[in-house]
Write an enzyme that holds these catalytic residues in place. Structure first.
Site, PDB file in Angstrom:
ATOM      1  N   LEU A   1      29.191 114.740  -5.241  1.00 49.60           N
ATOM      2  CA  LEU A   1      27.992 114.159  -6.108  1.00 49.60           C
ATOM      3  C   LEU A   1      26.894 114.050  -5.358  1.00 49.60           C
ATOM      4  CD1 LEU A   1      30.203 110.756  -6.942  1.00 49.60           C
ATOM      5  CD2 LEU A   1      30.061 113.167  -8.196  1.00 49.60           C
ATOM      6  N   CYS A   2      26.560 115.224  -4.295  1.00 46.78           N
ATOM      7  CA  CYS A   2      25.445 115.320  -3.883  1.00 46.78           C
ATOM      8  C   CYS A   2      24.467 116.353  -4.773  1.00 46.78           C
ATOM      9  CB  CYS A   2      25.386 116.257  -2.284  1.00 46.78           C
ATOM     10  SG  CYS A   2      25.275 115.378  -1.219  1.00 46.78           S
ATOM     11  N   HIS A   3      23.502 116.164  -4.986  1.00 47.92           N
ATOM     12  CA  HIS A   3      22.437 116.857  -5.793  1.00 47.92           C
ATOM     13  C   HIS A   3      21.945 118.232  -4.671  1.00 47.92           C
ATOM     14  CE1 HIS A   3      21.608 112.954  -7.815  1.00 47.92           C
ATOM     15  NE2 HIS A   3      21.456 113.735  -8.933  1.00 47.92           N
TER      16      HIS A   3
ATOM     17  N   MET B   1      22.285 112.800   3.534  1.00 48.57           N
ATOM     18  CA  MET B   1      23.624 114.070   3.763  1.00 48.57           C
ATOM     19  C   MET B   1      23.431 115.117   4.206  1.00 48.57           C
ATOM     20  SD  MET B   1      25.704 111.722   2.603  1.00 48.57           S
ATOM     21  CE  MET B   1      27.079 112.960   2.611  1.00 48.57           C
ATOM     22  N   GLU B   2      22.288 115.973   4.011  1.00 44.62           N
ATOM     23  CA  GLU B   2      21.961 117.119   4.656  1.00 44.62           C
ATOM     24  C   GLU B   2      21.776 117.069   6.120  1.00 44.62           C
ATOM     25  OE1 GLU B   2      21.362 117.420   0.348  1.00 44.62           O
ATOM     26  OE2 GLU B   2      20.930 115.903   1.754  1.00 44.62           O
TER      27      GLU B   2
ATOM     28  N   ASP C   1      34.521 124.929  17.542  1.00 45.92           N
ATOM     29  CA  ASP C   1      35.421 126.174  17.421  1.00 45.92           C
ATOM     30  C   ASP C   1      35.012 127.202  18.466  1.00 45.92           C
ATOM     31  OD1 ASP C   1      36.742 128.084  15.603  1.00 45.92           O
ATOM     32  OD2 ASP C   1      34.703 128.967  15.346  1.00 45.92           O
TER      33      ASP C   1
END
Length: 171
Positions: free
Chosen positions: A81-83, A119-120, A134
């Site tokens: 739901l992130c733009h 969020m970014e 990793d």
């Protein structure tokens, strides 16, 4: 969603409880910034491989920095739901603490737009730490990522916010 939503109201659900993407059309474009951080803890030997530049896969922190920047740019592909945002800046730093065998990743993300970049910034940090894992998992599968959080955000209708936890840690 009502225009006067309180901070405790979940904005990604409509009145029927269905998930939806928040409508930001009426919001004003403002300069928005978010800073997030997180830590990865490892064996002293693993940290030495990173700091000495002897990892078989190459420059661990250089590659993790690029991965973090790429992740910030692709956040809306990962979080449903992130733009999608046109980012104007992504800055990623790593700091090493040999006493605790940790590397902290900090990301600052900026845009001029209708919605924030928390969020970014969080995605950049997490993917930066995952990339370290990793690249070094062949020598240390026990690495632990923790304390991923937003430190501060600026811009938008709600204005500035700074983590009280981190303010207490620095006093």
């Amino acid at each position: 969603m009502t225009k006067d939503s309180s901070p405790t109201q979940l904005t990604h659900f409509d009145q029927q409880g269905q998930a939806h993407m928040v409508d930001v059309a009426a919001k004003q474009d403002t300069h928005r910034t978010a800073i997030a951080c997180g830590v990865i803890r490892m064996k002293a030997e693993t940290l030495a491989i990173i700091t000495e530049g002897t990892a078989k896969k190459g420059d661990v922190l250089g590659i993790a920095r690029i991965a973090a920047i790429m992740a910030a740019k692709r956040t809306s592909d990962l979080i449903p739901l992130c733009h999608p945002l046109a980012l104007t800046r992504v800055h990623v730093d790593f700091s090493i603490t040999t006493e605790t065998n940790t590397i902290q990743c900090q990301a600052q993300v900026e845009t001029v737009g209708k919605t924030g970049v928390e969020m970014e910034a969080l995605t950049a940090v997490q993917v930066g730490l995952l990339t370290i894992y990793d690249m070094c998992k062949a020598v240390d599968r026990g690495m632990v990522m923790s304390d991923i959080r937003v430190l501060e955000k600026h811009g938008g209708k709600s204005g500035d916010w700074v983590s009280l936890i981190d303010q207490q840690d620095h006093n």
